[in-house]
Design a protein around this motif. Sequence first.
Motif, PDB file in Angstrom:
ATOM      1  N   CYS A  23       0.790  -1.179   0.010  1.00 42.74           N
ATOM      2  CA  CYS A  23       0.014  -0.164   0.010  1.00 42.74           C
ATOM      3  C   CYS A  23       0.631   1.225   0.082  1.00 42.74           C
ATOM      4  CB  CYS A  23      -1.052  -0.034   1.196  1.00 42.74           C
ATOM      5  SG  CYS A  23      -0.224   0.487   2.782  1.00 42.74           S
ATOM      6  N   TRP A  46     -15.912   2.897   4.138  1.00 35.85           N
ATOM      7  CA  TRP A  46     -16.271   1.476   4.600  1.00 35.85           C
ATOM      8  C   TRP A  46     -17.646   1.416   4.255  1.00 35.85           C
ATOM      9  CZ3 TRP A  46     -13.605  -2.481   3.900  1.00 35.85           C
ATOM     10  CH2 TRP A  46     -12.268  -2.509   4.046  1.00 35.85           C
ATOM     11  N   TRP A  64     -10.430 -12.214   0.626  1.00 37.70           N
ATOM     12  CA  TRP A  64     -11.529 -11.824   0.950  1.00 37.70           C
ATOM     13  C   TRP A  64     -12.610 -11.122   0.328  1.00 37.70           C
ATOM     14  CZ3 TRP A  64      -9.846 -10.129   7.052  1.00 37.70           C
ATOM     15  CH2 TRP A  64      -9.656 -11.201   7.418  1.00 37.70           C
ATOM     16  N   TYR A  69     -13.649  -8.057   4.589  1.00 38.41           N
ATOM     17  CA  TYR A  69     -12.642  -7.197   5.039  1.00 38.41           C
ATOM     18  C   TYR A  69     -13.382  -6.031   5.905  1.00 38.41           C
ATOM     19  CZ  TYR A  69      -8.580  -8.287   2.103  1.00 38.41           C
ATOM     20  OH  TYR A  69      -7.385  -8.968   1.830  1.00 38.41           O
ATOM     21  N   HIS A  72     -13.551  -7.467   9.369  1.00 41.68           N
ATOM     22  CA  HIS A  72     -12.407  -7.412   9.792  1.00 41.68           C
ATOM     23  C   HIS A  72     -12.009  -6.066  10.511  1.00 41.68           C
ATOM     24  CE1 HIS A  72      -8.051  -8.208  10.624  1.00 41.68           C
ATOM     25  NE2 HIS A  72      -7.893  -7.147   9.604  1.00 41.68           N
ATOM     26  N   VAL A  73     -12.120  -5.031   9.714  1.00 43.68           N
ATOM     27  CA  VAL A  73     -11.749  -3.646   9.916  1.00 43.68           C
ATOM     28  C   VAL A  73     -12.704  -3.254  11.312  1.00 43.68           C
ATOM     29  CG1 VAL A  73     -11.911  -1.400   9.519  1.00 43.68           C
ATOM     30  CG2 VAL A  73     -10.840  -2.921   7.770  1.00 43.68           C
ATOM     31  N   GLN A 100      -6.882 -13.353  13.821  1.00 47.73           N
ATOM     32  CA  GLN A 100      -7.769 -12.626  13.007  1.00 47.73           C
ATOM     33  C   GLN A 100      -8.521 -13.651  12.007  1.00 47.73           C
ATOM     34  OE1 GLN A 100      -5.250  -9.441  11.499  1.00 47.73           O
ATOM     35  NE2 GLN A 100      -4.833 -10.551   9.829  1.00 47.73           N
ATOM     36  N   ASP A 164      -2.888  -0.179   9.020  1.00 47.72           N
ATOM     37  CA  ASP A 164      -3.925  -0.968   9.049  1.00 47.72           C
ATOM     38  C   ASP A 164      -5.014  -0.382   8.449  1.00 47.72           C
ATOM     39  OD1 ASP A 164      -3.316  -3.517   9.970  1.00 47.72           O
ATOM     40  OD2 ASP A 164      -5.357  -3.928  10.984  1.00 47.72           O
ATOM     41  N   HIS A 167      -4.132   0.254   4.621  1.00 46.57           N
ATOM     42  CA  HIS A 167      -3.882  -1.018   3.784  1.00 46.57           C
ATOM     43  C   HIS A 167      -5.317  -1.591   3.569  1.00 46.57           C
ATOM     44  CE1 HIS A 167      -1.055  -4.267   2.848  1.00 46.57           C
ATOM     45  NE2 HIS A 167      -1.979  -4.793   2.881  1.00 46.57           N
ATOM     46  N   HIS A 168      -6.014  -1.641   4.443  1.00 48.23           N
ATOM     47  CA  HIS A 168      -7.370  -2.542   4.120  1.00 48.23           C
ATOM     48  C   HIS A 168      -8.166  -1.852   3.004  1.00 48.23           C
ATOM     49  CE1 HIS A 168      -6.290  -5.663   6.472  1.00 48.23           C
ATOM     50  NE2 HIS A 168      -6.295  -5.031   7.703  1.00 48.23           N
ATOM     51  N   ASP A 171      -6.866  -2.888   0.140  1.00 48.27           N
ATOM     52  CA  ASP A 171      -7.290  -4.203  -0.207  1.00 48.27           C
ATOM     53  C   ASP A 171      -8.877  -4.374  -1.026  1.00 48.27           C
ATOM     54  OD1 ASP A 171      -5.252  -5.942   0.959  1.00 48.27           O
ATOM     55  OD2 ASP A 171      -6.206  -5.389   3.092  1.00 48.27           O
TER      56      ASP A 171
END
Length: 174
Positions: A23, A46, A64, A69, A72-73, A100, A164, A167-168, A171
Amino acid sequence: MSDAIVPDTKDWTWVLERPCPECGYAAADGDPFAVGDVVRSVVPRWEAVLSRADVRERPAPDVWSPLEYAAHVRDVFRVFDGRLRLMIEENDPEFPDWDQDAAAVAEDYGNQDPAVVAAELVAAGAAVADRFDAVFPEQLERRGLRSNGSEFTVRTLGQYFLHDLVHHLHDVAA
Ligand SMILES: [Zn+2]
């Protein structure tokens, strides 16, 4: 289907030492006092991800879905809120284990209701943002330990968390 995900056994603390090749984020430059604002800035993104028509579709069998995702977040928000609380309230706490990948399977992320995940993500994001906002400068070097021995301070926990967050979104291309 979640069983197709390869467990991520990597120790991600290296992201504190060099920019992430995926990322591009350089966590070591992250401002621990910006965490709350960054969390508030990613939450609406999100919510948009969770309203996608293809939210349940995995782009590949071992990747995923956006819904997974997002779930997860939401849980990352909760876990970091708990870890920061421990570090502020206790001296040198050891964090409870959180696997996780096991959580994604046990809680069946892929079959959760996107609207419920969105509401929970908003609530968890507000909570962790407020907790980071409440950190005083003199608390930045308070420590916490993962069960694998990795040591965090409030500063590096915040920097790790900032990566994090970035990065997500990467993703899910949000
Ligand atoms: Zn990254």
